[in-house]
Design a protein around this motif. Structure first.
Motif, PDB file in Angstrom:
ATOM      1  N   GLU A  42      41.367  46.483  25.162  1.00  0.00           N
ATOM      2  CA  GLU A  42      41.317  45.558  24.039  1.00  0.00           C
ATOM      3  C   GLU A  42      41.326  44.125  24.549  1.00  0.00           C
ATOM      4  N   SER A  43      40.933  43.224  23.678  1.00  0.00           N
ATOM      5  CA  SER A  43      40.952  41.818  24.041  1.00  0.00           C
ATOM      6  C   SER A  43      42.390  41.396  24.340  1.00  0.00           C
ATOM      7  N   GLY A  44      42.579  40.652  25.423  1.00  0.00           N
ATOM      8  CA  GLY A  44      43.922  40.234  25.817  1.00  0.00           C
ATOM      9  C   GLY A  44      44.573  41.159  26.825  1.00  0.00           C
ATOM     10  N   SER A  45      43.876  42.223  27.226  1.00  0.00           N
ATOM     11  CA  SER A  45      44.505  43.169  28.144  1.00  0.00           C
ATOM     12  C   SER A  45      44.437  42.689  29.596  1.00  0.00           C
ATOM     13  N   GLY A  46      43.705  41.592  29.854  1.00  0.00           N
ATOM     14  CA  GLY A  46      43.702  41.035  31.209  1.00  0.00           C
ATOM     15  C   GLY A  46      42.413  41.269  31.973  1.00  0.00           C
ATOM     16  N   LYS A  47      41.363  41.689  31.284  1.00  0.00           N
ATOM     17  CA  LYS A  47      40.100  41.987  31.967  1.00  0.00           C
ATOM     18  C   LYS A  47      39.503  40.730  32.601  1.00  0.00           C
ATOM     19  N   SER A  48      39.445  39.644  31.827  1.00  0.00           N
ATOM     20  CA  SER A  48      38.863  38.412  32.367  1.00  0.00           C
ATOM     21  C   SER A  48      39.709  37.861  33.494  1.00  0.00           C
ATOM     22  N   THR A  49      41.022  37.970  33.333  1.00  0.00           N
ATOM     23  CA  THR A  49      41.923  37.498  34.386  1.00  0.00           C
ATOM     24  C   THR A  49      41.659  38.244  35.681  1.00  0.00           C
ATOM     25  N   LEU A  50      41.442  39.554  35.557  1.00  0.00           N
ATOM     26  CA  LEU A  50      41.170  40.374  36.737  1.00  0.00           C
ATOM     27  C   LEU A  50      39.897  39.893  37.438  1.00  0.00           C
ATOM     28  N   LEU A  51      38.823  39.676  36.669  1.00  0.00           N
ATOM     29  CA  LEU A  51      37.571  39.227  37.283  1.00  0.00           C
ATOM     30  C   LEU A  51      37.737  37.858  37.930  1.00  0.00           C
ATOM     31  N   ALA A  52      38.403  36.943  37.200  1.00  0.00           N
ATOM     32  CA  ALA A  52      38.544  35.578  37.700  1.00  0.00           C
ATOM     33  C   ALA A  52      39.355  35.530  38.981  1.00  0.00           C
ATOM     34  N   SER A  53      40.280  36.477  39.157  1.00  0.00           N
ATOM     35  CA  SER A  53      41.154  36.392  40.323  1.00  0.00           C
ATOM     36  C   SER A  53      40.418  36.763  41.611  1.00  0.00           C
ATOM     37  N   ILE A  54      39.299  37.474  41.495  1.00  0.00           N
ATOM     38  CA  ILE A  54      38.596  37.893  42.713  1.00  0.00           C
ATOM     39  C   ILE A  54      37.973  36.694  43.443  1.00  0.00           C
ATOM     40  N   PRO A  55      37.136  35.858  42.773  1.00  0.00           N
ATOM     41  CA  PRO A  55      36.684  34.643  43.462  1.00  0.00           C
ATOM     42  C   PRO A  55      37.658  33.479  43.253  1.00  0.00           C
ATOM     43  N   ARG A  56      38.802  33.730  42.670  1.00  0.00           N
ATOM     44  CA  ARG A  56      39.828  32.731  42.343  1.00  0.00           C
ATOM     45  C   ARG A  56      39.230  31.573  41.550  1.00  0.00           C
ATOM     46  N   LEU A  57      38.590  31.896  40.444  1.00  0.00           N
ATOM     47  CA  LEU A  57      37.994  30.881  39.579  1.00  0.00           C
ATOM     48  C   LEU A  57      38.621  30.972  38.196  1.00  0.00           C
ATOM     49  N   PHE A  58      39.901  30.626  38.122  1.00  0.00           N
ATOM     50  CA  PHE A  58      40.589  30.698  36.841  1.00  0.00           C
ATOM     51  C   PHE A  58      40.176  29.521  35.964  1.00  0.00           C
ATOM     52  N   ALA A  59      40.163  29.763  34.663  1.00  0.00           N
ATOM     53  CA  ALA A  59      39.834  28.688  33.723  1.00  0.00           C
ATOM     54  C   ALA A  59      40.900  27.594  33.800  1.00  0.00           C
ATOM     55  N   ASP A  60      42.143  27.998  34.021  1.00  0.00           N
ATOM     56  CA  ASP A  60      43.252  27.056  34.063  1.00  0.00           C
ATOM     57  C   ASP A  60      43.724  26.942  35.512  1.00  0.00           C
ATOM     58  N   PRO A  61      43.731  25.718  36.062  1.00  0.00           N
ATOM     59  CA  PRO A  61      44.134  25.581  37.468  1.00  0.00           C
ATOM     60  C   PRO A  61      45.572  26.016  37.719  1.00  0.00           C
ATOM     61  N   GLU A  62      46.363  26.149  36.638  1.00  0.00           N
ATOM     62  CA  GLU A  62      47.754  26.578  36.798  1.00  0.00           C
ATOM     63  C   GLU A  62      47.879  28.078  37.082  1.00  0.00           C
ATOM     64  N   SER A  63      46.844  28.841  36.719  1.00  0.00           N
ATOM     65  CA  SER A  63      46.918  30.282  36.928  1.00  0.00           C
ATOM     66  C   SER A  63      46.932  30.576  38.425  1.00  0.00           C
ATOM     67  N   ARG A  64      47.680  31.614  38.827  1.00  0.00           N
ATOM     68  CA  ARG A  64      47.665  31.925  40.253  1.00  0.00           C
ATOM     69  C   ARG A  64      47.979  33.393  40.550  1.00  0.00           C
ATOM     70  N   ILE A  65      47.551  33.796  41.741  1.00  0.00           N
ATOM     71  CA  ILE A  65      47.823  35.143  42.207  1.00  0.00           C
ATOM     72  C   ILE A  65      49.237  35.166  42.756  1.00  0.00           C
ATOM     73  N   GLU A  66      50.087  36.035  42.206  1.00  0.00           N
ATOM     74  CA  GLU A  66      51.487  36.068  42.629  1.00  0.00           C
ATOM     75  C   GLU A  66      51.691  37.044  43.774  1.00  0.00           C
ATOM     76  N   ALA A  67      50.974  38.139  43.743  1.00  0.00           N
ATOM     77  CA  ALA A  67      51.160  39.147  44.788  1.00  0.00           C
ATOM     78  C   ALA A  67      49.939  40.049  44.826  1.00  0.00           C
ATOM     79  N   GLY A  68      49.838  40.814  45.886  1.00  0.00           N
ATOM     80  CA  GLY A  68      48.767  41.790  45.968  1.00  0.00           C
ATOM     81  C   GLY A  68      47.676  41.382  46.923  1.00  0.00           C
ATOM     82  N   SER A  69      46.718  42.269  47.041  1.00  0.00           N
ATOM     83  CA  SER A  69      45.672  42.037  48.020  1.00  0.00           C
ATOM     84  C   SER A  69      44.306  42.288  47.388  1.00  0.00           C
ATOM     85  N   ILE A  70      43.344  41.441  47.758  1.00  0.00           N
ATOM     86  CA  ILE A  70      41.968  41.615  47.300  1.00  0.00           C
ATOM     87  C   ILE A  70      41.112  41.597  48.558  1.00  0.00           C
ATOM     88  N   ARG A  71      40.529  42.736  48.903  1.00  0.00           N
ATOM     89  CA  ARG A  71      39.730  42.781  50.123  1.00  0.00           C
ATOM     90  C   ARG A  71      38.270  42.957  49.771  1.00  0.00           C
TER      91      ARG A  71
END
Ligand SMILES: Nc1ncnc2c1ncn2[C@@H]1O[C@H](COP(=O)(O)OP(=O)(O)O)[C@@H](O)[C@H]1O
Ligand code: SF4
Ligand SMILES: [Mg+2]
Lengths: 312, 348
Positions: A42-71
């Motif tokens: 559903e909308s709001g479940s974090g799909k866009s956030t997931l995509l944005a975190s891969i090239p680290r292109l968040f809409a809001d510069p405050e957003s950040r990756i807290e943990a985990g690995s993307i290879r």
């Protein structure tokens, strides 16, 4: 050989006012080259956030990756310095948004936007636009985005993302803004390009029917987590997580004539709402006491204590 | 685009008439009697009742407001010396704005307002132009920088400074500059007039240097308020542009951040600034009244100020009509530029 994209334990937070909340928690999956993985929810479940975190292109510069690995092809992207990551954007990772009208710069010509940043010999706007099936590439290249139709704009955006033949293509609801017929055309184009060029494609959509039709595998997201991940065929035959089952039952395209269309009761938790136990428990018909106490983790493709039976 | 232009042009005349009407009424509703000003006919000492009578009738002050307004608008001179069709002597049949005749001053009847305005504008226009250019030259990069660095420590300092500059009154700012840099303060720069006493003796470039030194503080006093306003506007539209999805698309191509900011965000952010360029024009005209009075510069602002003190309706009306006319033309020009610069309107 390792997978094209391997994500594990990914946690991403957004800022809201002075607070932060986790929009993604412990997300993990792998994608092979040439594979299409759909992410639904559903909308709001974090799909866009997931995509944005891969090239680290968040809409809001405050957003950040807290943990985990993307290879990506074995190379760790989380924590990679900005300039090194920038070198991968466009060349290794392509991005397609839902609303091409918003995603294209209104004051620059389409041809220029498609070829911007390419080396001189690769910067052939006409060839790039023809590749995505634009009927009059010369006219489209000279046009400003608002002069093209919605479908043509989406194709142009696709041409832009494919321009440098990235290994990984990320598409965030690329057809939601189009009418169904046009949407199917664009999706066929997208999946065709992925298959032909051996690209990996992560296709975000909120329509599960569309996911089942076009992807080899499907990840179902709920409240910032992947609750089920399975091959499209398996999921279509027998969803195991109650939420996946509910999504399938709520898909109008799959509801047979005479059958009642089953909307999911209740609503998804608000962003950052504190939850203990299973986030789906308040809406789950199978929920028991354990579900509100303990949090189910993703094990062999399903995060549920009481999954639906696999039909023999 | 053609239809758009025609619509804008059609609005020009009604806007202009509306403004002149407001000015006309405002001048007349303000307290004070132009006939009783001391500047009037200084040779004959205190004015007699007959003198006052003659003055009022010459300038139609004894006629209904509507007649006065039509006289001001033109093209017929409705005064006793005016157009025969309206009972005048026929000596001076045409006058008023529509006859492109601004008439003569009330207090110095031999002075043609158009000529005097020309002389005054030759002083004011270069100052205002410098101030406007200076304001833009600083405001655009400063506003863009503020948006990109939003919330950083230095940006917050700049934002506070801009807010202060924007909110303190112009005369106060001018006085601060005089006190700070003039003879009573650091004594770095002259604060009176545009030339030193013996300037006509100076050689070409010394004369220019003298002029520049005299112009710095007035130009600053004129520019700072507009600069602060513009910078805040640019910051706002830049923030808006930076939040657009096409900025993320630009980043997704792997472009350097400099290109993303300048080519993709700033280009869009500057579109509304084209209109703002004109919006500061009235502020510059209004500012020149204050600045020229404080710095003793014989420009159009000072002319308007003197005319206000003397209740010289003719001059006040002429100055405001001219300012309104120039502003309206500039607005139209800005609209055309905007339409031209924005492909969504140009190829609408
Ligand atoms: N820039 C942001 N700042 C704060 N909250 C955000 C931001 N982007 C998304 N969110 C929140 O994070 C959650 C996930 O959003 P999103 O990834 O856009 O979901 P989806 O794409 O599945 O609709 C939502 O609750 C949304 O409100
Ligand atoms: S864990 Fe419990 S509440 Fe959550 S989906 Fe499974 S059965 Fe439902
Ligand atoms: Mg989304």
């Amino acid at each position: 050989m390792s997978a094209l994209l391997e994500i594990s334990g990914l946690c991403v937070s957004h800022a809201r006012g002075t607070q932060r909340f986790l929009a993604l928690e412990q997300v993990g999956f792998a994608l092979e080259a040439g594979e299409v993985l759909a992410v639904v929810g559903e909308s709001g479940s974090g799909k866009s956030t997931l995509l944005a975190s891969i090239p680290r292109l968040f809409a809001d510069p405050e957003s950040r990756i807290e943990a985990g690995s993307i290879r990506l092809a074995g190379r760790e992207l989380a924590g990679l310095p900005e300039d090194q990551l920038r070198a991968l954007r466009g060349s290794s990772i392509g991005l397609v948004f839902q609303d091409a009208q918003a995603a294209l710069n209104p004051v620059l010509r389409v041809g220029m936007q498609v070829t911007e940043g390419l080396s001189a010999h690769a910067a052939d706007a006409l060839a790039l636009l023809a590749r995505v099936g634009l009927p009059e590439p010369a006219r489209a290249a000279a046009a400003y985005p608002h002069q093209l139709s919605g479908g043509m704009r989406q194709r142009a955006l696709l041409a832009l993302a494919l321009a440098r033949r990235p290994k990984l293509l990320l598409a965030d609801e690329p057809t939601s803004a189009l009418d169904p017929v046009l949407g199917r055309e664009i999706l066929a184009l997208l999946c065709g390009a992925a298959e032909r060029e051996g690209m990996g494609l992560v296709l975000v959509t909120h329509e599960i029917g569309l996911a089942l039709r076009h992807a080899q595998r499907v990840a179902v997201m709920y409240a910032g987590r992947i609750v089920e991940i399975a091959s499209a065929a398996e999921l279509a035959r027998q969803p195991r997580h109650p939420y996946s089952a509910a999504l399938l039952a709520a898909d109008p395209a799959r509801t047979r004539r005479g059958e009642r269309f089953a909307a999911i009761p209740g609503s998804a938790p608000a962003a950052g709402e504190h939850r203990s136990g299973c986030a789906f428990a308040p809406r789950c018909a199978r929920a028991r006491e354990r579900c509100t106490r303990e949090r189910p983790l993703l094990e062999s493709g399903c995060a549920c204590f009481f999954p639906l039976e696999v039909r023999p | 685009m053609g239809a758009y232009l025609r619509r804008r042009l059609a609005w020009l005349l009604p806007s202009f008439l509306g403004i002149t009407l407001i000015v006309f009424l405002a001048v007349r509703l303000a307290p004070g009697d132009p006939a009783l000003r001391e500047g009037f006919d200084p040779s004959s000492g205190a004015p007699s009742a007959a003198d006052l009578e003659r003055f009022r009738s010459e300038h139609l002050l004894d006629r209904p407001l509507l007649v006065q307004y039509l006289h001001f608008l033109g093209p017929f001179d409705l005064s006793p010396r005016g157009q025969r069709w309206f009972g005048g002597s026929g000596e001076h049949p045409w006058s008023g704005l529509l006859a492109l005749d601004l008439g003569t001053e009330f207090r110095r009847p031999h002075v043609h307002i158009a000529q005097e305005l020309g002389r005054r504008l030759a002083v004011t226009a270069p100052l205002a132009l410098c101030a406007g250019l200076f304001a833009f030259a600083i405001a655009i990069p400063l506003g863009a920088w503020s948006a990109v660095r939003r919330g950083h420590k230095r940006e917050r300092g700049v934002a506070l400074l801009l807010f202060t500059l924007h909110s303190i009154p112009g005369f106060w700012l001018a006085l601060l500059l005089v006190l700070g840099f003039g003879a009573s303060g650091l004594s770095w720069l002259p604060v009176l007039g545009l030339h030193s006493a013996g300037a006509s003796e100076l050689s070409g470039w010394e004369w220019t240097l003298d002029l520049v030194r005299h112009s710095i503080l007035p130009v600053l006093a004129l520019a700072l308020g507009s600069l602060a306003y513009l910078a805040r506007q640019v910051r706002g539209s830049m923030l808006e542009a930076l939040a657009q999805e096409y900025v993320i698309t630009a980043r997704s191509k792997g472009l350097p951040e400099r290109v993303v900011i300048l080519r993709h965000a700033l280009r869009n952010a500057l579109l509304p600034t084209i209109t703002l360029a004109v919006m500061i024009l009235p502020a510059l005209v209004g500012g020149s009244v204050i600045v020229e009075t404080i710095f003793g510069i014989p420009g159009m602002g000072r002319y308007a100020y003197e005319a206000l003190l003397e209740r010289d309706y003719a001059v006040i009306q002429a100055v405001t009509a001219l300012s309104a006319f120039v502003t309206l033309l500039a607005l139209l020009f800005a609209d055309v530029c905007y339409a031209w610069a924005d492909p969504r309107i140009r190829h609408g």
